[in-house]
Design an enzyme around this catalytic site. Structure first.
Site, PDB file in Angstrom:
ATOM      1  CG  HIS A  21      -1.890   1.133   1.246  1.00 19.09           C
ATOM      2  ND1 HIS A  21      -3.235   0.935   1.460  1.00 19.09           N
ATOM      3  CD2 HIS A  21      -1.753   2.460   1.067  1.00 19.09           C
ATOM      4  CE1 HIS A  21      -3.870   2.087   1.415  1.00 19.09           C
ATOM      5  NE2 HIS A  21      -2.974   3.047   1.181  1.00 19.09           N
ATOM      6  CG  HIS A  23      -0.817   7.136  -1.030  1.00 13.65           C
ATOM      7  ND1 HIS A  23      -2.031   7.304  -1.663  1.00 13.65           N
ATOM      8  CD2 HIS A  23      -1.079   6.441   0.105  1.00 13.65           C
ATOM      9  CE1 HIS A  23      -2.984   6.756  -0.936  1.00 13.65           C
ATOM     10  NE2 HIS A  23      -2.436   6.216   0.138  1.00 13.65           N
ATOM     11  CE  LYS A 107      -7.802   2.193  -0.798  1.00 17.80           C
ATOM     12  NZ  LYS A 107      -6.717   3.044  -0.413  1.00 17.80           N
ATOM     13  CG  HIS A 144     -10.002   4.607   3.159  1.00 25.75           C
ATOM     14  ND1 HIS A 144      -8.799   5.250   3.315  1.00 25.75           N
ATOM     15  CD2 HIS A 144     -10.784   5.059   4.172  1.00 25.75           C
ATOM     16  CE1 HIS A 144      -8.848   6.056   4.366  1.00 25.75           C
ATOM     17  NE2 HIS A 144     -10.050   5.959   4.897  1.00 25.75           N
ATOM     18  CG  HIS A 182      -5.103   2.244   5.754  1.00 24.09           C
ATOM     19  ND1 HIS A 182      -6.449   2.243   6.007  1.00 24.09           N
ATOM     20  CD2 HIS A 182      -4.955   2.920   4.600  1.00 24.09           C
ATOM     21  CE1 HIS A 182      -7.073   2.885   5.046  1.00 24.09           C
ATOM     22  NE2 HIS A 182      -6.199   3.306   4.178  1.00 24.09           N
ATOM     23  CG  ASP A 255      -1.783   4.809   3.914  1.00 23.73           C
ATOM     24  OD1 ASP A 255      -1.801   5.209   2.740  1.00 23.73           O
ATOM     25  OD2 ASP A 255      -2.635   5.143   4.758  1.00 23.73           O
TER      26      ASP A 255
HETATM   27  O1  DOR Z   1      -3.653   9.567   5.584  1.00 22.54           O
HETATM   28  C1  DOR Z   1      -3.951   9.237   4.451  1.00 22.54           C
HETATM   29  N1  DOR Z   1      -3.364   9.788   3.382  1.00 22.54           N
HETATM   30  N2  DOR Z   1      -4.904   8.325   4.291  1.00 22.54           N
HETATM   31  C2  DOR Z   1      -5.384   8.025   3.088  1.00 22.54           C
HETATM   32  O2  DOR Z   1      -6.254   7.215   3.002  1.00 22.54           O
HETATM   33  C3  DOR Z   1      -4.896   8.732   1.877  1.00 22.54           C
HETATM   34  C4  DOR Z   1      -3.559   9.258   2.077  1.00 22.54           C
HETATM   35  C5  DOR Z   1      -3.143  10.267   1.026  1.00 22.54           C
HETATM   36  O3  DOR Z   1      -3.332   9.989  -0.163  1.00 22.54           O
HETATM   37  O4  DOR Z   1      -2.587  11.308   1.380  1.00 22.54           O
HETATM   38 ZN    ZN Z   2      -3.449   5.036   1.467  1.00 23.35          ZN
END
Ligand code: DOR
Ligand code: ZN
Length: 362
Positions: A21, A23, A107, A144, A182, A255
């Protein structure tokens, strides 16, 4: 997994791990954060909540190419792409994405639940044809798991999501593989443990390391604000027990979610913790404190591939029990500075980085 010593320090060598997971964002920000992931992870499941989100097979292909272009040519790293589900999506889009080969999951963001989720699903019942298409293709649904109902306290949103939505979803589409992403609560841990074998969960480094008190220690710490938000100590302990307990239902998902320092240190700071620079070191420290270093490899490098039906990585990664000084700030070019998890502090485990292990072997 093998243990040893180097210069009098304990070492631990494990199968090269994956991040289930992540970003990565785009453009300069992606270029800045990518090396922090590729220094240790062989593969990562790339979240699709870009602006605009990755809602088509073609957009996933274009994003995949941009990630490959941003990689140093010697680096061995495979992005595992995902599709962002919307109310308007048709099941055929899922089939197209699957046919491309590099999309491994879809997702589910309940609309409004988190960063760039506005285009997400507003009614799970209406998304059922998409869930059925995923099940038919053998692609997992990554969830999520928080309700967006403003009447539900922000600390309860995950537990309520499970009761209101997740139970029904699993019953409605029993063949669907689901990853509750998460997880942050003892309720989520119990639900996954008691659920069918098609259900698994990722656990972040920050939810293992910190409880909600950390957000308020000595003042308001915007860099520790994420969604789902950090929870009470009893929940953190349940997560540590789940991660270190050896169950293949739980695996590593950082995450890691970078946002510019200015966007975090603002009147309305956005959610997300940039953990890639410290994640593997934090996981090692948490497992050591739980007396479970022998289970680190399963959590980091075995349970995820087993669930996704992917091969184990061939390379290895070595960690050394030597203090690791976390940088206070990570520059990200035009995207500004980033403040990583545990910025400026010292962790017990460091990465030993023989470049040869991080480049392609074939
Ligand atoms: O804290 C988070 N940031 N939770 C999420 O689900 C998305 C992520 C983000 O993309 O910044
Ligand atoms: Zn995430």
């Amino acid at each position: 997994m093998t243990s040893g010593t180097t210069n009098g320090n304990a070492t631990l060598t494990i199968t090269r791990p994956d991040d289930w997971h992540l970003h990565l964002r785009d453009d300069d920000l992606m270029a800045a954060v990518l090396p922090w992931t590729t220094r240790c992870f062989a593969r990562a499941v790339i979240m699709p909540n870009l602006k605009p989100p990755v809602t088509t097979a073609a957009a996933a292909a274009a994003y995949y190419e941009r990630i490959l272009d941003a990689l140093h040519p010697d680096v061995d790293f495979t992005p595992l792409m995902t599709l962002y589900l919307t109310d308007a999506m048709k099941p055929a889009e899922i089939e197209r994405a699957k046919a491309q080969g590099f999309v491994v999951a879809a997702k589910l963001y309940p609309a409004g639940a988190t960063t760039n989720s506005e285009a997400g699903v507003t009614d799970l019942r209406r998304a059922r044809p998409l869930f059925e298409a995923l099940a038919a293709c053998g692609l997992p649904l990554l969830v999520h798991g928080e309700v967006t109902d403003p009447d539900v306290d922000v600390f309860d949103r995950e537990a309520v999501f499970i009761e209101r939505h997740l139970r029904l979803l699993l019953d409605d589409v029993p063949d669907l593989k689901v990853v509750l992403e998460h997880v942050t609560t003892r309720q989520a841990v119990a639900f996954v443990e008691q659920g069918p074998p098609t259900l698994a969960a990722t656990i972040t480094a920050h939810h293992l390391l910190l409880n909600r008190g950390a957000m308020f220690q000595g003042g308001l710490n915007p860099h520790l604000y994420c969604l789902p938000v950090l929870k009470r100590e009893e929940h953190r302990q349940a997560l540590v027990a789940a991660a270190t307990g050896g169950s293949p239902r739980f695996f590593l998902g950082t995450d890691s979610a970078p946002h510019a320092r200015t966007a975090k240190e603002s009147g309305c700071g956005c959610a997300g913790i940039f953990s890639a620079p410290v994640a593997i070191e934090v996981y090692a420290s948490v497992f050591e404190q739980a007396g479970a270093l022998d289970r680190l490899e399963g959590f980091c490098g075995r349970h995820g591939p087993l669930f996704y039906g992917l091969p184990f990585n061939r390379g290895t990664l070595t960690l050394e029990r030597r203090p690791f000084r976390v940088p206070a700030v990570v520059p990200a070019g035009t995207a500004g500075d980033l403040v990583p998890l545990a910025a400026g502090s010292s962790l017990d485990w460091s990465l030993v980085q023989p470049a040869a292990r991080l480049v392609r072997e074939d």
